[in-house]
Design a protein around this motif. Sequence first.
Motif: not given
Lengths: 157, 735
Positions: A27-29, A40, A42, A71-73, A94
Amino acid sequence: MLKYLYCKEVFREIPGEITLGLSISGCTIRCPACNQRELWEDKGTPLTQQCLEHLLKKHQGITCLLLLGGEHDIDALTELFMYAHKRVKTAWYCGLDALPKNHLGIIGHLDYLKLGHYDSDSGGLDSPTTNQHLYHIEHHGDGSYSQSDITHLLQKH
Amino acid sequence: MLNTVNNMYVIKRDGSKEEFNPQKIENAILKAFKANNYSLNDAELKQIKEFCKGDDTYEKMSIDLTVENIQNAVEKFLISNPKWFLVGKAYMFYREQHKQARLIKDKLNYIHKYSESSESATNLSNTDDNANSNKKNAATLEGELYKDTSRIIQRSQMKELLAEINSPYRDQYVKDLEHHILYQHDESSPILKPYCSAYTLYPLLVDGTSSVDGTRNHAPKHLGSFIGQFQNLVFLLSAQKKGAGAYGEFFNFFSYFCEKEWGEEYYKKADVIITNEHNLQHRTIGQTIDQYFQSVTHYINQPAGNRGYQSPFTNFNVFDSYYWHTMFDDFAFPDGTKPHWEAVSWLQKRYMKWLNEERTKTLLTFPVMTVCLLTDGKDVLDKEYKDFVTTQWAEGDSFFVYLSENADSISSCCRLRNEITENTFSSTTGLTGVQTGSCNVMTLNLNRIMQDFCREHNIIDKETGKAWSGRGLLIQIEFNDYLKSILDRVYDYQKAYKTGLYKMDKQGMFPQTKAGYISFDKLYCTIGVNGLNEAARFLGLTVSNNKDYMDFASWILGVIKDYNKQHSEKKFKFNLELVPAESLGVKNYNWDKSENYWVPEDENLYNSYIYDAHDDTSILDKIAMQGGQIAKSIDGGQASHLNLQDNLSKEQYTKLLEYAVQVGNSYITFNVPQTQCDGCGFIAKHPFDKCPQCGSEKVTQWTRIIGYLRPVKAWSEARQKEGSNRYFAKKETIC
């Protein structure tokens, strides 16, 4: 590549459906109040189309596939939803407050869409003061669609 | 013996050990002679001394002597000399008197222990404990006191009956029971009785209850007298059987009397006030009906004195239109009139809604409700009833749904499914398709049977205690034969039991058959299974929705089902049930564990389902695992109790119901723990720790122990422990 950490049949996230929920990692948010920080990182199982096919087969009887995050892809997500939407209903939780303009196409493959980051003061979807929204997307067959806000359905208890 | 005397111990009656002392025996013998005024000469004295110390006396016995063994030896010694005959006889008499005294003392001790204990009646029970009684009292104690003697009497009776049917297994019966590969349910009654029955109510309209209770009452003519007599009937019949009673026609008959009171279209006039100016309270037709609902329901939840203070286990059926028409289109009441679907449908729905509402005022265990729905294998056919049951579930109602592609069977019990052999109505006897049931249940302990087999074939890994892996296919054929050889014996045991029932029936011991409520040839001899999951785990399989395990379960159950069919004949029909094993699951686990069989360490009892109720197997997998081939094999019943932490929406229940139909699951219920506040009595159809009304943290949870709804506090200790491990699918989180 998208990876997922948790996979489970759930009843609460999408009203009226028997949902298979997959939490996507990386997660990048990174909402400040996040209580699932392991997402968070990977890590997890790569979520390929083949893997999804296997999961849908294994969880026969579900009526909806829900992906949480990713959301990052969005391109990869779109492809997965495109595949899944031919078999079951699809839903995306999302964390963005709005969809990026260049990725609106994903809506064409979704039946449910949740938008909004997590804010601890406003609370999650079941809180009456939530900043998040859950939409039901109705496709009209000619490529057009309409959306209705169904957040209130999650706020019964 | 003399050589080992210093190392020998005597085991006393209370189990304690004491060092062996020959002098004590000598004293006892001399006392016996003295009591008989017999003067011993020197030679005799010497002989006695020799005996007491003697090599020959004890050496053939084990190192640890029991008091009983020593006394046996003394008895033999005394009667060996003809001159001592009277002394020997007196000694035998003395022993017998003491045995009696000990028995009475044991019973007295039990009475004191029971009365002083703070445990519930369930935990105090020695035999067949179940949570269908609450607090201990004089009646529950009376029910318990002679259960051990009852078992001995029943076993002796079985031996007689096995001899009567010329069975070669008359001595094997008790051995099989004591080896715990087989369990005879409800041996606590010394009298053979049928297990559970689904009755027709037709005879009630012919003779009233007089044919059962011997009173000279008349058939009911009004709704009020019907309800009164029905209530009495439930209690009367409960004394004539061991298990549950089902009344599939209850709503037909109820509706018949409503029509008598207010006309054929009474259900359209529910809001019409039927009281007049003389009534202090005014009441509509609907309210009057509700009052009778209340009367019946609360009455059948009362403890029954003749059943050790357990409530009569009572089931009602609700049918959808397809089912109902198949079952009752040919039916006629004694006056020639027919039941009317619209009225019955309205009444049964009203009852379910009323019961759901009543359960927010007081938590009621009975009746166990089953809604029978006809399907085409893809969906429920009667959409109105599909809508009704899913609405009820979403409103927190708790009941079973029985799904069948043919109206050729009904589920008349909390899980027992019974094929209807003939659904032909006879206006002379009132025989209808609802009559079915089980005359007796004997349950196989599959875990022990599998391990005995593997021990015999030497395929147990000494380190793990489990079977060697990779031998699956090789053992199948041999195990089939092994299992069948056990079943051959069980069929004889079942036949003996039922022969006993038929015999007693002929002697007029069962008024319910004479009156026509049930006929014994309609009752199945049920073979139960327990320990299936554990046998699979012993073989190294994982209990989940995986092919290897499901193949294993289908194989075992298929073998039993097919063999049952092969051995069934008109008077002795066999069926297979995955038994609830409320107390047996605990017993089998403990017996096996204490006798060094492999048992799973992460459980405290044997599972009652194909799936594991204690792991996170998903709801869909649970539905699928008890469907398909498994549901077909278990022709005598099974139930999927689907544990949920909170209620789902109607749409979700609809989808789960459709899924159950598609995967061939025939019997499901959803189980959401209900909670009652011990302080203010507030009840919610979901769990809470703190009462939302008064804030009290003293609350009682109610959930299905194994089929019927009971407060967790009334469960046995082992069941409570197991209940806390049950997995309730959570709604709120994904991870």
